[in-house]
Design a protein around this motif. Sequence first.
Motif, PDB file in Angstrom:
ATOM      1  N   ALA A 205       0.833  -1.202   0.000  1.00  0.00           N
ATOM      2  CA  ALA A 205       0.000   0.000   0.000  1.00  0.00           C
ATOM      3  C   ALA A 205       0.867   1.251   0.000  1.00  0.00           C
ATOM      4  N   LYS A 206       1.943   1.207   0.775  1.00  0.00           N
ATOM      5  CA  LYS A 206       2.866   2.344   0.808  1.00  0.00           C
ATOM      6  C   LYS A 206       3.566   2.512  -0.533  1.00  0.00           C
ATOM      7  N   GLU A 207       3.994   1.406  -1.134  1.00  0.00           N
ATOM      8  CA  GLU A 207       4.758   1.483  -2.374  1.00  0.00           C
ATOM      9  C   GLU A 207       3.896   1.858  -3.578  1.00  0.00           C
ATOM     10  N   LEU A 208       2.616   1.488  -3.547  1.00  0.00           N
ATOM     11  CA  LEU A 208       1.733   1.747  -4.689  1.00  0.00           C
ATOM     12  C   LEU A 208       1.033   3.095  -4.619  1.00  0.00           C
ATOM     13  N   ALA A 209       1.055   3.718  -3.454  1.00  0.00           N
ATOM     14  CA  ALA A 209       0.261   4.932  -3.269  1.00  0.00           C
ATOM     15  C   ALA A 209       0.595   6.003  -4.301  1.00  0.00           C
ATOM     16  N   GLU A 210       1.864   6.200  -4.596  1.00  0.00           N
ATOM     17  CA  GLU A 210       2.234   7.271  -5.528  1.00  0.00           C
ATOM     18  C   GLU A 210       1.808   6.967  -6.964  1.00  0.00           C
ATOM     19  N   TYR A 211       1.429   5.722  -7.222  1.00  0.00           N
ATOM     20  CA  TYR A 211       0.968   5.331  -8.557  1.00  0.00           C
ATOM     21  C   TYR A 211      -0.552   5.187  -8.618  1.00  0.00           C
ATOM     22  N   GLY A 212      -1.215   5.587  -7.557  1.00  0.00           N
ATOM     23  CA  GLY A 212      -2.672   5.491  -7.534  1.00  0.00           C
ATOM     24  C   GLY A 212      -3.172   4.070  -7.359  1.00  0.00           C
ATOM     25  N   GLY A 213      -2.330   3.187  -6.809  1.00  0.00           N
ATOM     26  CA  GLY A 213      -2.709   1.793  -6.620  1.00  0.00           C
ATOM     27  C   GLY A 213      -3.183   1.506  -5.212  1.00  0.00           C
ATOM     28  N   THR A 214      -3.867   0.397  -5.068  1.00  0.00           N
ATOM     29  CA  THR A 214      -4.404  -0.039  -3.779  1.00  0.00           C
ATOM     30  C   THR A 214      -3.977  -1.469  -3.514  1.00  0.00           C
ATOM     31  N   ALA A 215      -3.581  -1.753  -2.276  1.00  0.00           N
ATOM     32  CA  ALA A 215      -3.244  -3.111  -1.870  1.00  0.00           C
ATOM     33  C   ALA A 215      -3.994  -3.447  -0.593  1.00  0.00           C
ATOM     34  N   VAL A 216      -4.603  -4.612  -0.556  1.00  0.00           N
ATOM     35  CA  VAL A 216      -5.313  -5.072   0.633  1.00  0.00           C
ATOM     36  C   VAL A 216      -4.980  -6.543   0.856  1.00  0.00           C
ATOM     37  N   CYS A 217      -5.261  -6.999   2.060  1.00  0.00           N
ATOM     38  CA  CYS A 217      -5.179  -8.435   2.345  1.00  0.00           C
ATOM     39  C   CYS A 217      -6.574  -8.914   2.697  1.00  0.00           C
ATOM     40  N   VAL A 218      -6.996 -10.018   2.110  1.00  0.00           N
ATOM     41  CA  VAL A 218      -8.319 -10.563   2.388  1.00  0.00           C
ATOM     42  C   VAL A 218      -8.199 -11.989   2.910  1.00  0.00           C
ATOM     43  N   SER A 219      -9.182 -12.371   3.692  1.00  0.00           N
ATOM     44  CA  SER A 219      -9.239 -13.739   4.202  1.00  0.00           C
ATOM     45  C   SER A 219     -10.663 -14.254   4.149  1.00  0.00           C
TER      46      SER A 219
END
Length: 320
Positions: A205-219
């Motif tokens: 999430a930190k690394e993708l933020a500047e590219y407008g990306g989103t990262a999540v973890c799901v279970s």
Amino acid sequence: MSTETARTAPAARAAAPGALNGKVALVAGATRGAGRAMAVELGRAGATVYVTGRTTRESVSEVGRPTETIEGTAELVTAAGGTGIAVRTDHLEPEQVRALTERIDRDHGRLDILVNDVWGGDHLLDFDTKVWEVELAKGLRMLRLGVETHLVTSHFALPLLIRRPGGLVVEVTDGTAEYHREQYRGNLFFDLTKNAPIRAAFGLAKELAEYGGTAVCVSPGFLRSEEMLGFFGVREENWRDAVAKEPHFAIAESPAYLGRAVAALACDPDRARWNGQSLSSGQLAVEYGVRDTDGSQPDGWRYFIEVVHGGREATAEEYR
């Protein structure tokens, strides 16, 4: 939005057919279970979905389940309304993953959704075993299958995903951050393996933020995977027969439940609000008006936190 309001929200908030037309997804680890279901539901929303794994109609992985193949998953994706493309890939082999992402680039020039769902280590697991008693090769293999594979895949796939703003990375694990804060999974190698995707989503999430990306973890919750149904000697049609053997199986959910939740997440233009978070199928289902195949909304991890470990007097049906 209150929980009660969300539970009565219209199903239109879920992924609609065609909502992901033109989008390209990679579901790494889509041979069976939640991976297969997520691939199918992304396809139902119109995406082109690359599905990977090691079991094909010609070769079987160490998991040893020959009837579940990536070709079968790809066919289900296409039947649902998307375009399924099966590519045999061992995600522990960097050159295979590199070739996979280069193929996606050649064919489409884009990647919009990456689902890191590679696992396949249940056969290595011995619960309630001290770290010094675990067979070391088994423990290290679990870490490789459930952590290294995700890192290798992200390394090669993310340069393609960040070409366009709005990319989504979904790390998949077993258990939420809330659950893991209080509960140990009974095997240190397994515990580390299932915590790692939560931290990976936070870091990505930190690394993708500047590219407008989103990262999540799901279970998912207590998943009615093919393997789990087989363990209890039931089928999806009569899964409740297993409750006599394992009462907590009453909270079990189908793989389609998480698949529908992830597809709804992928269609949400405001999904960045979840960036870096650990999410459950039950939580996402309430948010997006998603229901399981029987029409219920099971919240498995809340049930385990409050009832199984917390001592609350309640039935599984109260959490469906």
